[in-house]
Design a protein around this motif. Structure first.
Motif, mmCIF file in Angstrom:
data_model
loop_
_atom_site.group_PDB
_atom_site.id
_atom_site.type_symbol
_atom_site.label_atom_id
_atom_site.label_comp_id
_atom_site.label_asym_id
_atom_site.label_seq_id
_atom_site.Cartn_x
_atom_site.Cartn_y
_atom_site.Cartn_z
ATOM 1 N N PRO A 20 21.634 20.162 12.808
ATOM 2 C CA PRO A 20 22.970 19.709 13.194
ATOM 3 C C PRO A 20 23.256 19.956 14.670
ATOM 4 N N GLU A 21 24.247 19.236 15.193
ATOM 5 C CA GLU A 21 24.747 19.479 16.535
ATOM 6 C C GLU A 21 25.926 20.443 16.448
ATOM 7 N N LEU A 22 26.395 20.924 17.615
ATOM 8 C CA LEU A 22 27.606 21.747 17.625
ATOM 9 C C LEU A 22 28.795 20.870 17.260
ATOM 10 N N LEU A 23 29.546 21.259 16.236
ATOM 11 C CA LEU A 23 30.671 20.477 15.739
ATOM 12 C C LEU A 23 31.942 21.296 15.806
ATOM 13 N N ARG A 24 33.074 20.624 15.870
ATOM 14 C CA ARG A 24 34.368 21.306 15.804
ATOM 15 C C ARG A 24 34.602 21.798 14.379
ATOM 16 N N ALA A 25 35.056 23.052 14.254
ATOM 17 C CA ALA A 25 35.336 23.585 12.931
ATOM 18 C C ALA A 25 36.535 22.877 12.312
ATOM 19 N N GLY A 26 37.515 22.498 13.161
ATOM 20 C CA GLY A 26 38.651 21.710 12.704
ATOM 21 C C GLY A 26 39.616 22.481 11.816
ATOM 22 N N GLY A 27 40.869 22.019 11.795
ATOM 23 C CA GLY A 27 41.880 22.632 10.927
ATOM 24 C C GLY A 27 42.338 23.983 11.425
ATOM 25 N N ASN A 28 43.469 24.424 10.951
ATOM 26 C CA ASN A 28 44.022 25.746 11.258
ATOM 27 C C ASN A 28 44.083 26.024 12.756
ATOM 28 N N GLY A 29 44.283 24.985 13.554
ATOM 29 C CA GLY A 29 44.407 25.160 14.995
ATOM 30 C C GLY A 29 43.120 25.539 15.693
ATOM 31 N N LYS A 30 41.976 25.276 15.092
ATOM 32 C CA LYS A 30 40.703 25.701 15.665
ATOM 33 C C LYS A 30 40.129 24.649 16.608
ATOM 34 N N LYS A 31 40.910 24.208 17.568
ATOM 35 C CA LYS A 31 40.433 23.148 18.453
ATOM 36 C C LYS A 31 39.328 23.630 19.386
ATOM 37 N N ASN A 32 39.239 24.926 19.643
ATOM 38 C CA ASN A 32 38.199 25.462 20.512
ATOM 39 C C ASN A 32 37.127 26.215 19.727
ATOM 40 N N HIS A 33 37.052 25.933 18.455
ATOM 41 C CA HIS A 33 36.097 26.619 17.588
ATOM 42 C C HIS A 33 34.970 25.641 17.263
ATOM 43 N N THR A 34 33.766 25.908 17.781
ATOM 44 C CA THR A 34 32.624 25.035 17.519
ATOM 45 C C THR A 34 31.599 25.756 16.664
ATOM 46 N N VAL A 35 30.930 24.976 15.813
ATOM 47 C CA VAL A 35 29.961 25.567 14.883
ATOM 48 C C VAL A 35 28.842 24.555 14.641
ATOM 49 N N ARG A 36 27.604 25.045 14.578
ATOM 50 C CA ARG A 36 26.437 24.181 14.331
ATOM 51 C C ARG A 36 26.097 24.276 12.842
#
Length: 327
Positions: free
Chosen positions: A306-322
């Protein structure tokens, strides 16, 4: 938001072996803001130390940094600078606390003289003024009898004192960016807390940014602003330190946190959690997601990396996860 003091883009570091070339750091990208403390966390062998050595262009043969990599510090790509230009940046604008301080000092000169030399080269101080500041720096890092210890040679100091001397040397020229590779490993808990407080003070009051490499989650709580989780030379998750501790997204991060021993848990009542398997060797990585063979949540799609993706939801706009769980 202000322009980051450091921009790392597609940093890739490889090592040539006899029969093959292995990749120790694979396409790592991140920013560091002014006054920010960024922690890089992961197990041994995940590529943390190679990453920060690459930032300073300190990779020696048979290692090499991919030409497409960029490390932009104050607008200049450090990987394209001549050695003379790099020498002016290292120790002055960017300083580093190495993991093994005994290999960072010359045994033929006193600790005070070596700290003073950095001040004379990068700050143009006189010999007397530089030695005076060196003694003051040793006191700041909580070395008892700092004035006397400044006259000692590296082999006369304990491992903990030598580590603190290395930190004093790194802080001597008030760098804009400090790269700290497990700087508190050899220190007891009390001195460890004092050193972290000193680095925090230098960051908030002196405008210094810090990249702090550690495998200890306990050190980042209340110290780091953001955290990068590394595994097999890749970034698996990046977000604020509070989010990583309270709402970890990647299964690897969750497993690391579950494996931390806690007060009141005894092995005769409850077995300590451990992650199955081990970090793969750089030359023998699994296909697809590198963590999949150890992951309790793996499924069919994990056969593709996978690529680095936005975790999304709960205001996690700066939260990235692979991880494909967040695709």
């Amino acid at each position: 938001m202000a322009e980051p003091i450091l921009k790392v883009r597609d940093l890739t570091t490889r090592f040539r072996l006899v029969e093959r070339t292995i990749t120790a750091v694979a396409g790592v990208s991140f920013d560091v803001q002014e006054n920010e403390i960024l922690a890089i966390v992961g197990e041994s062998g995940c590529g943390k130390s190679v990453t920060i050595l690459s930032l300073m262009n300190l990779i020696q043969p048979p290692g090499f940094i991919d030409p497409a990599s960029r490390v932009l510090f104050e607008g200049r790509n450090l990987l394209e600078l001549e050695e003379r230009e790099l020498a002016a940046v290292r120790g002055g604008r960017i300083a580093m606390v190495f993991q093994e301080p005994s290999a960072s000092f010359n045994l033929l000169f006193t600790v005070g003289a070596q700290i003073a030399e950095a001040l004379r080269i990068h700050r143009g101080l006189s010999r007397e003024k530089a030695l005076e500041q060196a003694r003051d720096l040793l006191r700041q890092v909580r070395i008892p009898a700092g004035e006397r210890r400044a006259r000692d040679y590296p082999f006369q100091l304990s491992g903990g004192m030598l580590q603190r001397s290395m930190i004093a040397l790194a802080l001597s020229c008030s760098p804009s960016l400090l790269l700290a590779d497990e700087p508190t490993t050899a220190l007891d808990a009390t001195v460890q807390a004092q050193i972290l407080a000193l680095l925090k003070e230098k960051s908030s009051a002196g405008g210094m940014s810090v990249i702090f490499v550690t495998h200890d989650f306990a050190l980042i709580d209340g110290f780091a602003n953001r955290v990068i989780i590394m595994y097999a030379g890749r970034i698996l998750e990046c977000c604020s330190s509070r989010e990583i501790l309270e709402q970890p997204a990647h299964p690897y991060t969750q497993d690391l946190l579950k494996a931390i021993p806690r007060l009141g848990v005894f092995k005769d009542e409850q077995r300590l959690y451990s992650i199955a398997g081990r970090v793969p060797e750089p030359g023998n990585l699994p296909s697809g997601c590198t963590y999949a063979p150890r992951c309790r949540l793996r499924f069919g799609k994990c056969e593709v990396e996978p690529e680095l993706l936005r975790a999304g939801g709960n205001g996690k706009k700066n939260h990235t996860v692979r991880c494909w769980l967040f695709a």
